[in-house]
Design a protein around this motif. Structure first.
Motif, PDB file in Angstrom:
ATOM      1  N   THR A   1      17.747  13.125  11.528  1.00 58.22           N
ATOM      2  CA  THR A   1      16.543  12.599  10.858  1.00 58.22           C
ATOM      3  C   THR A   1      16.020  11.367  11.302  1.00 58.22           C
ATOM      4  N   GLU A   2      14.832  11.281  11.523  1.00 59.04           N
ATOM      5  CA  GLU A   2      14.022  10.138  11.927  1.00 59.04           C
ATOM      6  C   GLU A   2      13.601   9.273  11.029  1.00 59.04           C
ATOM      7  N   ALA A   3      13.772   8.225  10.866  1.00 60.29           N
ATOM      8  CA  ALA A   3      13.239   7.320   9.766  1.00 60.29           C
ATOM      9  C   ALA A   3      11.844   6.902   9.911  1.00 60.29           C
ATOM     10  N   LEU A   4      11.218   7.000   8.805  1.00 59.42           N
ATOM     11  CA  LEU A   4       9.627   6.893   8.740  1.00 59.42           C
ATOM     12  C   LEU A   4       9.436   5.340   8.180  1.00 59.42           C
TER      13      LEU A   4
ATOM     14  N   ASP B   1       5.632  11.092  16.467  1.00 56.81           N
ATOM     15  CA  ASP B   1       6.880  11.403  17.354  1.00 56.81           C
ATOM     16  C   ASP B   1       8.284  11.261  16.691  1.00 56.81           C
ATOM     17  N   LEU B   2       8.728  12.512  16.284  1.00 62.54           N
ATOM     18  CA  LEU B   2      10.357  12.560  15.724  1.00 62.54           C
ATOM     19  C   LEU B   2      11.506  12.361  16.643  1.00 62.54           C
ATOM     20  N   HIS B   3      10.895  12.152  18.003  1.00 63.27           N
ATOM     21  CA  HIS B   3      11.991  11.850  18.824  1.00 63.27           C
ATOM     22  C   HIS B   3      13.051  13.070  19.076  1.00 63.27           C
ATOM     23  N   GLY B   4      12.544  14.216  18.959  1.00 63.79           N
ATOM     24  CA  GLY B   4      13.485  15.381  18.841  1.00 63.79           C
ATOM     25  C   GLY B   4      14.360  15.584  17.880  1.00 63.79           C
ATOM     26  N   LYS B   5      13.869  14.854  16.954  1.00 63.49           N
ATOM     27  CA  LYS B   5      14.742  15.056  15.578  1.00 63.49           C
ATOM     28  C   LYS B   5      14.131  16.433  14.861  1.00 63.49           C
ATOM     29  N   VAL B   6      14.613  16.818  13.805  1.00 69.54           N
ATOM     30  CA  VAL B   6      14.230  17.719  13.013  1.00 69.54           C
ATOM     31  C   VAL B   6      13.304  16.980  11.793  1.00 69.54           C
ATOM     32  N   ASN B   7      13.735  16.375  10.909  1.00 72.86           N
ATOM     33  CA  ASN B   7      13.421  15.745   9.719  1.00 72.86           C
ATOM     34  C   ASN B   7      12.936  14.449   9.899  1.00 72.86           C
ATOM     35  N   GLY B   8      11.675  14.052   9.363  1.00 72.19           N
ATOM     36  CA  GLY B   8      11.053  12.669   9.363  1.00 72.19           C
ATOM     37  C   GLY B   8      11.027  12.233   7.813  1.00 72.19           C
ATOM     38  N   ALA B   9      11.664  11.224   7.402  1.00 73.71           N
ATOM     39  CA  ALA B   9      11.850  10.858   5.854  1.00 73.71           C
ATOM     40  C   ALA B   9      11.971   9.459   5.900  1.00 73.71           C
ATOM     41  N   VAL B  10      11.658   8.840   4.791  1.00 68.28           N
ATOM     42  CA  VAL B  10      11.692   7.400   4.516  1.00 68.28           C
ATOM     43  C   VAL B  10      13.283   7.344   4.021  1.00 68.28           C
ATOM     44  N   GLU B  11      13.866   6.378   4.639  1.00 72.10           N
ATOM     45  CA  GLU B  11      15.285   5.929   4.235  1.00 72.10           C
ATOM     46  C   GLU B  11      15.173   5.137   2.861  1.00 72.10           C
ATOM     47  N   THR B  12      16.104   5.428   1.995  1.00 69.01           N
ATOM     48  CA  THR B  12      16.318   4.777   0.834  1.00 69.01           C
ATOM     49  C   THR B  12      17.427   3.884   0.515  1.00 69.01           C
ATOM     50  N   CYS B  13      17.922   3.256   1.609  1.00 66.43           N
ATOM     51  CA  CYS B  13      19.472   2.449   1.641  1.00 66.43           C
ATOM     52  C   CYS B  13      19.065   0.997   1.568  1.00 66.43           C
ATOM     53  N   LEU B  14      17.580   0.457   1.368  1.00 62.98           N
ATOM     54  CA  LEU B  14      17.374  -0.738   1.157  1.00 62.98           C
ATOM     55  C   LEU B  14      18.172  -1.363  -0.152  1.00 62.98           C
ATOM     56  N   GLU B  15      18.516  -0.470  -0.991  1.00 60.08           N
ATOM     57  CA  GLU B  15      19.544  -0.804  -2.083  1.00 60.08           C
ATOM     58  C   GLU B  15      20.875  -0.399  -1.795  1.00 60.08           C
TER      59      GLU B  15
END
Length: 570
Positions: free
Chosen positions: A456-459, A365-379
């Motif tokens: 963008t929905e965070a995976l 479920d992307l909650h109406g978002k267009v893009n599902g991707a893994v965020e990289t801002c842990l760094e």
């Protein structure tokens, strides 16, 4: 005795006020004498500030610390040398070669003096610094006296700064292009495979019929199946992506792969995937040249890529091929237009390896978002301000510099929401705004961050682990848990300069079934096979290629017909 009248009384003596006046005079005189004496003691230091300031202070520091000090000889030399370099440029522009020669000579003397002090790791002495300081001061005064005023200097320096910025920009573009060419390069033996595959495609009509059958199959537009998009011209890399995805899927026959490649590699790519069996998965291959609507009049990025490639490579015959390679990277922004009948797709880069079943992605479920991707801002450095120029009001007024970034490699796109939000139009808008390269440099990450901002929905992080193309210190537990591992960076796994620690993760997916059902490893060395005369042939480099059948005319020396193996001679 009666008191006298007031008019006849004797005046009273005011002795107290006189003593106060005398005391004040003595204090003033003492203060004046003290000030004169103190001023006299400090007078030698005022007359020669350069030569007498804090000798002991200089002797306790090295050259680096001395340059950082505001009262050091080395710092004064560095500042004068910087000013002298500016006047040197002005003197050359005004054809004053005599002054330019004198300035150059003194600048060299200053550099030698500072270099000597740095090697000895000792501060400059007064005797060494004084002659150079006086000479440079005299020349700088002489240059100023020749009407090289501040306004002229500022205008000239501004023009030189702009020229240097243009050179830096050109060098950055060159380094990016060279890095891309290195990352996209393949081994020599793979080029041999591509040539033989192309020969097979040209000589075998049955391959053309099978390609047309797949293209007209209802499976390529069936939204009940799982659709994957890959845009690349690297046959070996795409084969690894498809192979790893199929072998880890619970139901591989439900997978449909949509591959778009360059016109040059289209025939070889078709021959490769039609000749091999991928457990019943459907593989559709198109050439980017078939997308006739994707031209310079419609797409600003095609227009910009055409101009940048021509300016960098010139009007050579091979420039169009390089343009297509660059265009393949931007096809991800046109997926709804390339596949108008699809509703959801998963995008895969050609430098990933799949380790888990990816079919659950299509039920997320992307909650109406267009893009599902893994965020990289842990760094900390993977945030918007690292990719975009926030000094531009156009960027700073619309985006949060601390917003969390993500990257391509594994993405799930809801194409219905994409069309509703008109993401492609957003992409075109930002590409037009960045026609001069002022908002970001090169690549697809920055325009992707702008186009999918707020969409963008965070995976879960376990879906996509990055960095295997540049970071040798990734935790093994992260790699083992990852559904997809990404060799992003310049150290691609098919190159010799790849990271040895991760290479086996890619190489183990370079195998597939041959025509007799056996597993063949594309990277395993073999003894030389026999030629058509039955004689043993010696060669330096022979490698098996996965399940490849060549045309009848080219068999014999290159193939072992019993096992359908190809021995590449390069």
């Amino acid at each position: 005795m009666p008191r006298r009248a007031t008019d006849f009384r004797r005046p009273v003596r005011n002795t107290f006020s006189r003593w106060i006046c005398l005391l004040a005079l003595f204090l003033i005189a003492g203060s004046v004498l003290f000030f004169i004496q103190h001023y006299h003691d400090q007078e030698p230091n005022v007359e020669q500030p350069i030569l007498e300031i804090n000798r002991g202070f200089h002797e306790k520091r090295n050259l680096t610390e001395e340059i950082l000090s505001p009262r050091s000889h080395a710092r004064q030399l560095v500042e004068q040398m910087t000013l002298a370099k500016a006047y040197l440029v002005l003197a050359k522009e005004h054809n004053n070669l005599h002054l330019a020669g004198e300035l150059s000579s003194q600048i060299r003397n200053c550099q030698l003096l500072l270099s000597k002090a740095a090697k000895q790791d000792q501060p400059l002495s007064i005797d060494e610094a004084e002659p150079v300081i006086r000479s440079l001061s005299s020349l700088i005064y002489k240059a100023q006296d020749m009407h090289y005023d501040v306004a002229t200097t500022l205008v000239t320096m501004k023009s030189h700064i702009e020229a240097l910025q243009n050179r830096v920009t050109a060098a950055t573009i060159q380094s990016t292009v060279f890095a891309q060419l290195i990352a996209e390069s393949v081994a020599k033996n793979i080029h041999c495979v591509e040539m033989r595959l192309m020969s097979q495609w040209l000589n075998d009509e049955s391959l053309h019929k099978e390609a047309n059958r797949i293209r007209n199959s209802p499976r390529v537009v069936d939204n009940n199946l799982c659709h994957f998009c890959i845009f690349s011209d690297n046959i070996l890399a795409v084969s690894v992506v498809v192979n790893s995805t199929v072998w880890n899927a619970e139901h591989p026959k439900q997978l449909v792969f949509h591959i778009i490649t360059s016109e040059v590699k289209n025939g070889a790519m078709q021959a490769w995937f039609i000749s091999n069996d991928f457990k019943g998965a459907t593989i559709e291959i198109q050439s980017i040249g078939e997308l006739s609507w994707l031209n310079a009049s419609y797409s600003p990025v095609v227009r910009q890529l055409h101009g940048s490639v021509k300016s960098f490579f010139g009007d050579s015959e091979g420039s169009s091929g390089r343009e297509y390679i660059s265009s393949l990277n931007h096809l991800r922004f046109y997926i709804p237009e390339i596949y108008p009948q699809l509703e959801r797709v998963a995008f895969l880069d050609d430098d990933v390896v799949v380790q888990k079943d990816l079919t659950p992605l299509f039920s997320l479920d992307l909650h109406g978002k267009v893009n599902g991707a893994v965020e990289t801002c842990l760094e900390a450095f993977h945030r918007y301000y690292k990719y975009l120029n926030f000094s531009s009001p156009l960027i700073s007024s619309k985006f949060d510099p601390q917003a969390c970034a993500w990257t391509f490699g594994l993405n799930v796109f809801d194409l219905i929401a994409w069309r509703r939000e008109n993401v492609t139009a957003r992409y075109h808008f930002w590409q037009e705004q960045n026609s001069n390269g002022s908002l970001w440099m090169l690549g697809t990450i920055a325009p992707g961050l702008l186009s999918f901002y707020g969409l963008t929905e965070a995976l879960d992080r376990r879906w996509h682990v990055l960095g295997l193309g540049y970071n040798p210190n990734i935790d093994n537990r992260l790699i083992d848990m990852a559904a997809v591992i990404h060799f992003n960076g310049n150290l691609k796994p098919w190159l010799k300069l790849s990271i040895e620690r991760y290479r086996h993760l890619w190489e183990r997916n370079c195998s597939t079934a041959s025509s007799d059902g056996q597993q063949i490893d594309a990277g395993k060395r073999l003894p030389c096979s026999s030629d058509v005369t039955g004689k043993e042939t010696r060669c330096k480099c022979r490698r098996i290629v996965v399940g490849l059948q060549l045309p009848q005319s080219s068999r014999g020396f290159f193939t072992n017909s019993r096992k359908r193996r190809v021995c590449i001679v390069c």
